[in-house]
Write a protein that holds these residues in place. Structure first.
Motif, PDB file in Angstrom:
ATOM      1  N   ARG A 124       0.850  -1.187   0.000  1.00 40.95           N
ATOM      2  CA  ARG A 124       0.000   0.000   0.000  1.00 40.95           C
ATOM      3  C   ARG A 124       0.890   1.243   0.000  1.00 40.95           C
ATOM      4  N   SER A 125       1.427   1.596   1.162  1.00 39.82           N
ATOM      5  CA  SER A 125       2.269   2.786   1.238  1.00 39.82           C
ATOM      6  C   SER A 125       3.599   2.606   0.524  1.00 39.82           C
ATOM      7  N   GLU A 126       4.006   1.351   0.295  1.00 37.53           N
ATOM      8  CA  GLU A 126       5.288   1.103  -0.368  1.00 37.53           C
ATOM      9  C   GLU A 126       5.249   1.432  -1.860  1.00 37.53           C
ATOM     10  N   ARG A 127       4.084   1.618  -2.416  1.00 36.67           N
ATOM     11  CA  ARG A 127       4.011   1.929  -3.845  1.00 36.67           C
ATOM     12  C   ARG A 127       4.612   3.308  -4.120  1.00 36.67           C
ATOM     13  N   GLN A 128       5.290   3.437  -5.232  1.00 33.48           N
ATOM     14  CA  GLN A 128       5.885   4.711  -5.635  1.00 33.48           C
ATOM     15  C   GLN A 128       5.360   5.101  -7.014  1.00 33.48           C
ATOM     16  N   PHE A 129       5.179   6.410  -7.232  1.00 34.64           N
ATOM     17  CA  PHE A 129       4.529   6.877  -8.448  1.00 34.64           C
ATOM     18  C   PHE A 129       5.292   8.025  -9.086  1.00 34.64           C
ATOM     19  N   SER A 130       5.090   8.140 -10.378  1.00 35.06           N
ATOM     20  CA  SER A 130       5.627   9.261 -11.126  1.00 35.06           C
ATOM     21  C   SER A 130       4.927  10.559 -10.686  1.00 35.06           C
ATOM     22  N   TYR A 185     -12.818  -7.086 -16.573  1.00 33.76           N
ATOM     23  CA  TYR A 185     -12.020  -5.970 -16.080  1.00 33.76           C
ATOM     24  C   TYR A 185     -10.847  -6.527 -15.283  1.00 33.76           C
ATOM     25  N   VAL A 186      -9.667  -5.941 -15.473  1.00 33.59           N
ATOM     26  CA  VAL A 186      -8.475  -6.355 -14.741  1.00 33.59           C
ATOM     27  C   VAL A 186      -7.899  -5.139 -14.037  1.00 33.59           C
ATOM     28  N   ALA A 187      -7.677  -5.275 -12.717  1.00 29.67           N
ATOM     29  CA  ALA A 187      -7.076  -4.199 -11.937  1.00 29.67           C
ATOM     30  C   ALA A 187      -5.869  -4.748 -11.203  1.00 29.67           C
ATOM     31  N   GLU A 188      -4.764  -4.008 -11.237  1.00 27.72           N
ATOM     32  CA  GLU A 188      -3.542  -4.465 -10.586  1.00 27.72           C
ATOM     33  C   GLU A 188      -2.824  -3.294  -9.951  1.00 27.72           C
ATOM     34  N   ARG A 189      -2.442  -3.469  -8.676  1.00 28.43           N
ATOM     35  CA  ARG A 189      -1.660  -2.492  -7.937  1.00 28.43           C
ATOM     36  C   ARG A 189      -2.357  -1.131  -7.842  1.00 28.43           C
ATOM     37  N   CYS A 190      -3.689  -1.161  -7.640  1.00 28.87           N
ATOM     38  CA  CYS A 190      -4.463   0.057  -7.435  1.00 28.87           C
ATOM     39  C   CYS A 190      -5.112  -0.004  -6.054  1.00 28.87           C
ATOM     40  N   LEU A 191      -5.822   1.047  -5.655  1.00 29.57           N
ATOM     41  CA  LEU A 191      -6.715   0.937  -4.514  1.00 29.57           C
ATOM     42  C   LEU A 191      -7.960   0.173  -4.945  1.00 29.57           C
ATOM     43  N   ASP A 192      -8.968   0.163  -4.094  1.00 31.64           N
ATOM     44  CA  ASP A 192     -10.163  -0.624  -4.358  1.00 31.64           C
ATOM     45  C   ASP A 192     -11.034  -0.005  -5.437  1.00 31.64           C
ATOM     46  N   ALA A 212      -4.182  -2.457  -3.282  1.00 32.33           N
ATOM     47  CA  ALA A 212      -3.615  -1.803  -2.107  1.00 32.33           C
ATOM     48  C   ALA A 212      -4.690  -1.475  -1.080  1.00 32.33           C
ATOM     49  N   ASP A 213      -5.886  -1.978  -1.292  1.00 30.29           N
ATOM     50  CA  ASP A 213      -7.010  -1.793  -0.358  1.00 30.29           C
ATOM     51  C   ASP A 213      -7.842  -3.071  -0.422  1.00 30.29           C
ATOM     52  N   ASN A 214      -9.147  -2.947  -0.576  1.00 34.11           N
ATOM     53  CA  ASN A 214      -9.996  -4.112  -0.831  1.00 34.11           C
ATOM     54  C   ASN A 214      -9.936  -4.476  -2.310  1.00 34.11           C
ATOM     55  N   GLY A 215     -10.246  -5.735  -2.605  1.00 31.80           N
ATOM     56  CA  GLY A 215     -10.347  -6.103  -4.013  1.00 31.80           C
ATOM     57  C   GLY A 215     -11.443  -5.318  -4.706  1.00 31.80           C
ATOM     58  N   VAL A 216     -12.618  -5.284  -4.091  1.00 32.85           N
ATOM     59  CA  VAL A 216     -13.722  -4.455  -4.562  1.00 32.85           C
ATOM     60  C   VAL A 216     -14.490  -3.997  -3.341  1.00 32.85           C
ATOM     61  N   SER A 217     -14.974  -2.763  -3.367  1.00 30.68           N
ATOM     62  CA  SER A 217     -15.759  -2.203  -2.265  1.00 30.68           C
ATOM     63  C   SER A 217     -17.160  -1.873  -2.768  1.00 30.68           C
ATOM     64  N   LEU A 218     -18.085  -2.787  -2.481  1.00 31.70           N
ATOM     65  CA  LEU A 218     -19.497  -2.579  -2.777  1.00 31.70           C
ATOM     66  C   LEU A 218     -20.091  -2.057  -1.482  1.00 31.70           C
ATOM     67  N   SER A 219     -20.030  -0.766  -1.299  1.00 34.61           N
ATOM     68  CA  SER A 219     -20.094  -0.202   0.038  1.00 34.61           C
ATOM     69  C   SER A 219     -21.423   0.500   0.311  1.00 34.61           C
ATOM     70  N   ARG A 220     -21.356   1.484   1.161  1.00 40.18           N
ATOM     71  CA  ARG A 220     -22.528   2.116   1.763  1.00 40.18           C
ATOM     72  C   ARG A 220     -23.499   2.668   0.734  1.00 40.18           C
ATOM     73  N   TYR A 237      -6.341  -5.489   2.117  1.00 37.03           N
ATOM     74  CA  TYR A 237      -7.346  -5.594   3.171  1.00 37.03           C
ATOM     75  C   TYR A 237      -8.243  -6.806   2.912  1.00 37.03           C
ATOM     76  N   TYR A 238      -9.444  -6.575   2.400  1.00 40.13           N
ATOM     77  CA  TYR A 238     -10.418  -7.641   2.166  1.00 40.13           C
ATOM     78  C   TYR A 238     -10.529  -7.924   0.666  1.00 40.13           C
ATOM     79  N   GLY A 239     -10.832  -9.170   0.348  1.00 45.02           N
ATOM     80  CA  GLY A 239     -11.091  -9.473  -1.049  1.00 45.02           C
ATOM     81  C   GLY A 239     -12.358  -8.780  -1.528  1.00 45.02           C
ATOM     82  N   VAL A 240     -13.458  -8.996  -0.798  1.00 42.97           N
ATOM     83  CA  VAL A 240     -14.748  -8.412  -1.174  1.00 42.97           C
ATOM     84  C   VAL A 240     -15.323  -7.686   0.038  1.00 42.97           C
TER      85      VAL A 240
END
Length: 560
Positions: A124-130, A185-192, A212-220, A237-240
């Motif tokens: 999560r925090s270890e990721r580095q960005f341009s 859809y394919v997501a890699e090395r992103c937040l949820d 870097a967070d949940n796999g997917v957040s089907l939230s509030r 964190y969590y897968g789902v």
């Protein structure tokens, strides 16, 4: 949306490139404006890649496919010097209303620079960005979201899209009417990938790696959510996540089924915080770690929202396979009503030592469990059923403790029976409630129906007859040599033996003198009817009598 339902015509982004353009979003923006004006059904970017310096507002479009080139999955990145670009495509406050939008055939590269160094570790925090990077791929806000006004947005689909190395939520949809559909859809090395306050969400056939967070957040605030046939691996964190957040209730009408969830770092599926009316079924949850501080490690988490007093209700969790969850299989927190946990297989729950390295004791109840009901008071649960689950610890040195552990406060609100424990450190001492009318063995067609009660060698087996929950009578195999019949002179008190049957001699031994049925001479029954050897007491004569099969006689052989 079928092609026949699209608007007419195809607009090619390359036709809207102008001399002096410094970034690809400028031509895309002109193509969107043209599509609003002429009702085009497709906006197509045919180039292999585009750089965006600012988001493209897709508001005002209806029945439109926005896509890259089919054969190369057009890549969108941030332009040099652009800094953090909020997203590539968006609809936000101030945008025009839209409906029936499809985004497809894109790769969004968020500017992650150390993917190779991260290897196969969740980060999560270890990721580095341009410095120049996309903050998100697509962000759409509709009027179902509480707060500042937003446009009406209805029915949005994302398909055949890849997002890589995006610092924030790669896709975020909130307040959408109708249905938001994400597929292929394919997501890699992103937040949820995130959803809030939408009328309906379908997340189907997707692959999320190293979130870097949940796999997917089907939230509030979401209404109906369907999460089916996805693959989640190495989520931080969590897968789902199908749960509420920050005091807002979770989604309703929830289906989470057929997902493969591997190597999550807090939990496989969480439906806490007032999720309601849902089914979590037929998922494979393989390996759930515990965080460095000991948090997490459970395959499936359920519970209401204690801060607001909101309940989670009407949930079925069934036929899931949970393997190597480092804290336990399934946990039910307080404020839960009408919940069935059934037919799940939980293999090797728990680990040998906690996060400090201290061995976990065999009597620990809040870790190394199959199913745990914990927290709250007796009024915090209603109609909880835990039935037909299987708990296995096949390690050379087992560390799993209880297959099912129910906190004392919830014991009268939980029906826990017909579960199977194999190899656990604690024995299964639960009793089975077969319902208010009992059980039927056999169906009336066989001649050899049997009910077998099987204890350990010289072990005891008890059949206890109760009245209003208090013991009144008991039949027991107290050892391998004696069968006992006992009563409770004071209901609910101590048992007193009436007689014992000796297994070897088949003899009765009475603990108190037996008492014969009494008759007067005038009303005593026929000796022939009672048969030879019958014994009664004649109160008129004041003595016992025996039948020889035709007449009654006394101890001296006199017929009377």
């Amino acid at each position: 949306m079928a092609l026949a339902d699209l608007g007419s015509g195809v607009l090619y982004v390359e036709d809207y490139v102008q001399a002096g353009d410094t970034s690809g979003d400028q031509a895309w923006r002109r193509a969107v404006v043209a599509a609003r004006a002429n009702g085009a059904g497709q906006i197509v970017g045919t180039a292999a890649s585009y750089v965006f310096a600012a988001p493209v507002d897709c508001g005002g479009l209806s029945r439109v496919v926005i896509r890259g080139a089919y054969d190369i999955a057009t890549t969108i990145t941030a332009a040099s010097g652009a800094g953090v670009v909020e997203c590539a495509f968006r609809i936000a406050s101030g945008s025009l209303s839209s409906s029936d939008l499809i985004f497809e055939g894109f790769t969004f590269d968020g500017g992650l620079t150390n993917a190779e160094a991260l290897g196969t570790s969740a980060a999560r925090s270890e990721r580095q960005f341009s410095p120049d990077r996309l903050g998100a791929a697509i962000r759409i806000r509709g009027d179902r979201l509480p707060g500042p006004s937003a446009p009406v947005v209805q029915d949005v689909t994302v398909r055949d899209v890849r997002v890589f190395g995006i610092e924030g939520l790669p896709l975020f949809f909130t307040g959408i009417r109708g249905t938001v559909t994400i597929t292929d859809y394919v997501a890699e090395r992103c937040l949820d990938t995130g959803f809030t306050f939408n009328e309906s969400v379908i997340f189907h056939g997707n692959h999320v790696r190293f979130s870097a967070d949940n796999g997917v957040s089907l939230s509030r605030g979401n209404g109906s959510v369907v999460c089916i046939a996805n693959h989640f691996s190495d989520s931080f964190y969590y897968g789902v996540w199908v749960a509420g957040f920050e005091g807002d209730a979770g989604p309703t009408n929830v289906v989470v089924t057929g997902n493969a969830i591997g190597r999550s770092h807090l939990g496989g599926v969480t439906a806490r915080a007032s999720a309601a009316r849902g089914v979590i079924a037929n998922n494979v949850i393989d390996t759930v770690y515990r965080a460095a501080n000991g948090d997490g490690g459970t395959g499936i988490q359920l519970g209401g929202t204690t801060a607001t007093g909101a309940w989670s209700t009407d949930l079925v969790v069934r036929d899931n396979l949970i393997v190597d969850a480092n804290r336990g299989g399934i946990v039910l927190g307080p404020l839960m009503r009408n919940v069935s946990i059934e037919g799940n297989m939980i293999i090797r729950p728990g680990i040998a030592s906690d996060f400090t390295g201290v061995p976990i004791e065999a009597d620990a109840v809040n870790q190394n469990y199959g199913v745990l009901v914990t927290g709250g008071s007796g009024n915090d649960w209603a109609n909880i059923f835990i039935t037909g689950n299987t708990f296995i610890d096949d390690r050379d040195t087992p560390v799993a403790n209880y297959g099912v552990y129910v906190t004392a406060a919830a014991s009268n609100r939980v029906k826990n029976h017909s579960n199977r424990w194999v190899g656990l450190r604690q024995p299964d001492t639960t009793t089975t409630n077969l319902g208010p009318r009992g059980a039927l063995v056999g169906e009336g067609t066989r001649a050899d129906v049997r009910l077998t009660l099987n204890a350990a060698s010289d072990g005891a087996i008890y059949q206890v007859f109760q009245s209003a929950g208090l013991s009144a009578y008991r039949i027991a195999k107290v050892s391998d040599t004696e069968l006992e019949v006992a009563t409770y002179p004071t209901i609910g008190g101590n048992a007193v033996r009436s007689f014992v049957v000796d297994r070897a001699t088949a003899q009765l031994q009475f603990s108190r003198p037996p008492r014969l049925t009494t008759y007067t001479t005038a009303n005593r029954p026929s000796a022939a009817t009672f048969g030879r050897g019958a014994m009664i007491y004649d109160t008129t004569l004041g003595k016992p009598l025996w039948s020889n099969g035709s007449a009654w006689h006394d101890a001296s052989g006199n017929f009377v």
